[in-house]
Design an enzyme around this catalytic site. Structure first.
Site, PDB file in Angstrom:
ATOM      1  N   TYR A  96     -10.572   7.217   3.754  1.00 46.89           N
ATOM      2  CA  TYR A  96      -9.818   8.184   2.951  1.00 46.89           C
ATOM      3  C   TYR A  96     -10.740   9.047   2.099  1.00 46.89           C
ATOM      4  CZ  TYR A  96      -6.361   4.439   3.812  1.00 46.89           C
ATOM      5  OH  TYR A  96      -5.568   3.472   4.372  1.00 46.89           O
ATOM      6  N   TYR A 148       5.007   3.335   3.084  1.00 44.87           N
ATOM      7  CA  TYR A 148       3.689   3.221   3.732  1.00 44.87           C
ATOM      8  C   TYR A 148       3.614   1.840   4.371  1.00 44.87           C
ATOM      9  CZ  TYR A 148      -1.284   2.639   4.503  1.00 44.87           C
ATOM     10  OH  TYR A 148      -2.509   2.398   5.102  1.00 44.87           O
ATOM     11  N   ASP A 152       8.551  -5.498   4.904  1.00 46.87           N
ATOM     12  CA  ASP A 152       7.091  -5.444   4.870  1.00 46.87           C
ATOM     13  C   ASP A 152       6.640  -5.915   3.485  1.00 46.87           C
ATOM     14  OD1 ASP A 152       4.448  -4.792   4.642  1.00 46.87           O
ATOM     15  OD2 ASP A 152       4.644  -2.738   5.390  1.00 46.87           O
ATOM     16  N   LYS A 179      -2.637  -8.977   2.960  1.00 43.29           N
ATOM     17  CA  LYS A 179      -3.349  -8.793   1.691  1.00 43.29           C
ATOM     18  C   LYS A 179      -3.568 -10.104   0.931  1.00 43.29           C
ATOM     19  CE  LYS A 179      -2.241  -3.927   0.857  1.00 43.29           C
ATOM     20  NZ  LYS A 179      -3.502  -3.241   0.766  1.00 43.29           N
TER      21      LYS A 179
HETATM   22  C1  LIG Z   1       3.279  -2.304   2.428  1.00 37.54           C
HETATM   23  C2  LIG Z   1       2.034  -2.239   3.251  1.00 37.54           C
HETATM   24  N1  LIG Z   1       2.108  -2.521   4.569  1.00 37.54           N
HETATM   25  C3  LIG Z   1       1.023  -2.495   5.354  1.00 37.54           C
HETATM   26  C4  LIG Z   1      -0.221  -2.188   4.840  1.00 37.54           C
HETATM   27  C5  LIG Z   1      -1.419  -2.149   5.738  1.00 37.54           C
HETATM   28  O1  LIG Z   1      -2.226  -3.267   5.510  1.00 37.54           O
HETATM   29  P1  LIG Z   1      -3.756  -3.248   5.984  1.00 37.54           P
HETATM   30  O2  LIG Z   1      -4.455  -2.270   5.121  1.00 37.54           O
HETATM   31  O3  LIG Z   1      -4.207  -4.672   5.764  1.00 37.54           O
HETATM   32  O4  LIG Z   1      -3.770  -2.878   7.417  1.00 37.54           O
HETATM   33  C6  LIG Z   1      -0.347  -1.896   3.479  1.00 37.54           C
HETATM   34  C7  LIG Z   1      -1.647  -1.536   2.907  1.00 37.54           C
HETATM   35  O5  LIG Z   1      -1.771  -1.000   1.818  1.00 37.54           O
HETATM   36  C8  LIG Z   1       0.804  -1.921   2.657  1.00 37.54           C
HETATM   37  O6  LIG Z   1       0.753  -1.635   1.352  1.00 37.54           O
END
Ligand SMILES: Cc1ncc(COP(=O)(O)O)c(C=O)c1O
Length: 420
Positions: A7, A135, A237, A266
């Site tokens: 980014y 996201y 998610d 995470k």
């Molecule tokens: C809600 C959500 N889903 C998926 C992801 C993607 O995870 P990764 O960066 O481990 O691929 C993120 C990353 O910030 C996220 O905040």
């Protein structure tokens, strides 16, 4: 520059700080500076850096074996973590599929949802509903269900978009009429298109990367009911919200619902290495059973269920339970609210707090230019997202450290004010 950063317009890279050691919330830089990490390294390092219990668990596992393929083989940490995730996640999520990052965990979830309908004879259900400002990661299908943003703008021409609904209004405490209005929009969409919709994916309670927008658990409840009514799967998610971030172990727990599919990542591995898990109910799992190999879930990342990652995750969950993190997160929440109440300025558009997340949105993105450097000069690692500055600390942060971090945000705000 050989190292290509994420980014970032590499033409304007500037000086990138180099971290050489970490301890608790402290990041030690090559030039001798020490920074308090206010955002737990993209929201993952929930126990701080260099946690002795996790280190020791890892060393034990390294001395046994560091990796083995999960294709046709298994091992104790992968089995034990699956048991633990099923135990602590919303009731009914009985099956666990591992992968190596949040984005891939989302891909797996969407594959599960799409293939579930194909396997069960509903061939037309190929579209997905998601939320504006959402996201879900940077891989292609994850980008498709995320809102248009800097993260995906370069690829809009190749993304196959589904349906989008606005972020539910009214915040965490939205009143019943507001929720009814928001639920009615979802119902109208389902009424018209449920035949072609496989699932509704959303970040429960708080949309993080999209600017820390918070909405009510009542909306999640309504989404659960409507998805059941219209035969659409609900996918949560929890990559950012999982493991206590919103004040409950999972954000779904605020609404007491069980999604059909849920993704964690995470904080799952506490920032030690990348890993994710996609959990599913028995109904979904059973949709993949049958005589034909074609019905099996066709996914299998090389490092899925990696013994080091699953060992870290098990130890991390043990610490969350042992050290009563949910109680500590409630105290962090109270402190953020208290400190935020002392910050006032015409530069502020909104202040939002949930669990161990505190976000302040300013009126113009330009007001955030220079904030990261200001935070560094004051001994903290804080990075805004667009118009939003935020704290999302490790749960081991002390009150003094948290007050220091929020003080930096307050001082920055008063500079904006002073500069007109
Ligand atoms: C809600 C959500 N889903 C998926 C992801 C993607 O995870 P990764 O960066 O481990 O691929 C993120 C990353 O910030 C996220 O905040």
């Amino acid at each position: 520059m050989k190292l290509w950063y994420p980014y970032k317009q590499m033409k304007d890279l500037g000086q990138v700080p180099v971290m050489v050691a970490g301890q608790g919330t402290q990041m030690m830089l090559e030039d001798g500076r020490k920074l308090t990490d206010g955002i737990s390294s993209w929201w993952a390092v929930i126990h701080g850096y260099n946690h002795p219990d996790i280190n020791n668990a890892l060393v034990d596992q390294i001395n046994s074996f560091s990796h083995v393929m999960l294709g046709g083989l298994s091992h104790p940490p992968a089995l034990a973590l699956a048991d633990k995730l099923v135990e602590i996640s919303p009731a009914g999520l009985n099956h666990v599929f591992y992968s190596d990052s949040g984005s891939v965990g989302v891909e797996v979830a969407l594959k599960m949802a799409l293939q579930f309908w194909k396997n069960t004879g509903h061939t037309g259900k190929t579209k997905i509903i998601s939320l504006r400002n959402g996201y879900h990661g940077d891989t292609f299908k994850a980008m498709e269900v995320g809102d248009d943003s800097d993260f995906s703008n370069a690829f809009v021409d190749v993304l196959h978009r589904g349906y989008f609904l606005d972020t539910p209004s009214g915040g965490f405490d939205a009143d019943a009429p507001t929720i009814q209005k928001e639920a009615a929009k979802l119902e109208a969409l389902l009424q018209a298109h449920s035949q072609e919709i496989a699932c509704f994916i959303l970040e429960p309670i708080v949309q993080c990367a999209g600017g820390f927008r918070i909405y009510s658990p009542l909306y999640l409840k309504a989404a659960r009911t409507l998805c059941d009514q219209y035969n659409v799967l609900l996918v949560l998610d929890e990559v950012a919200t999982g493991f206590g971030r919103t004040g409950k172990l999972f954000a779904a727990d605020h609404a007491n619902i069980t999604p059909d599919i849920m993704i964690v990542g995470k904080a799952l591995t506490a920032g030690y290495m990348g890993h994710a898990a996609t959990l599913a109910t028995t109904r979904i799992f059973n949709g993949f059973l049958g005589e034909s190999y074609d019905k099996a879930l066709m996914h299998g990342p090389t490092f899925m269920g990696n013994p080091l990652a699953t060992t870290v995750a098990l130890k991390s969950i043990e610490i969350i339970e042992r050290d009563h993190y949910i109680t500590r997160i409630a105290a962090i929440n109270a402190l953020i609210r208290d400190e935020f109440s002392k910050i006032a300025s015409t530069a502020i558009a909104d202040k939002r707090v949930v669990g161990a997340i505190g976000a302040i949105e300013v009126k113009e993105e330009s007001m955030m230019v220079g904030f990261r450097d200001f935070a560094m000069a004051n001994g903290a690692w804080l990075r805004p997202i667009g118009k939003v500055m935020y704290v999302m600390p490790a749960y081991i942060i002390t009150d003094e450290e948290l007050i220091h971090l929020i003080g930096i945000m307050r001082d920055w705000i008063s500079r904006i004010y002073a500069n007109g």
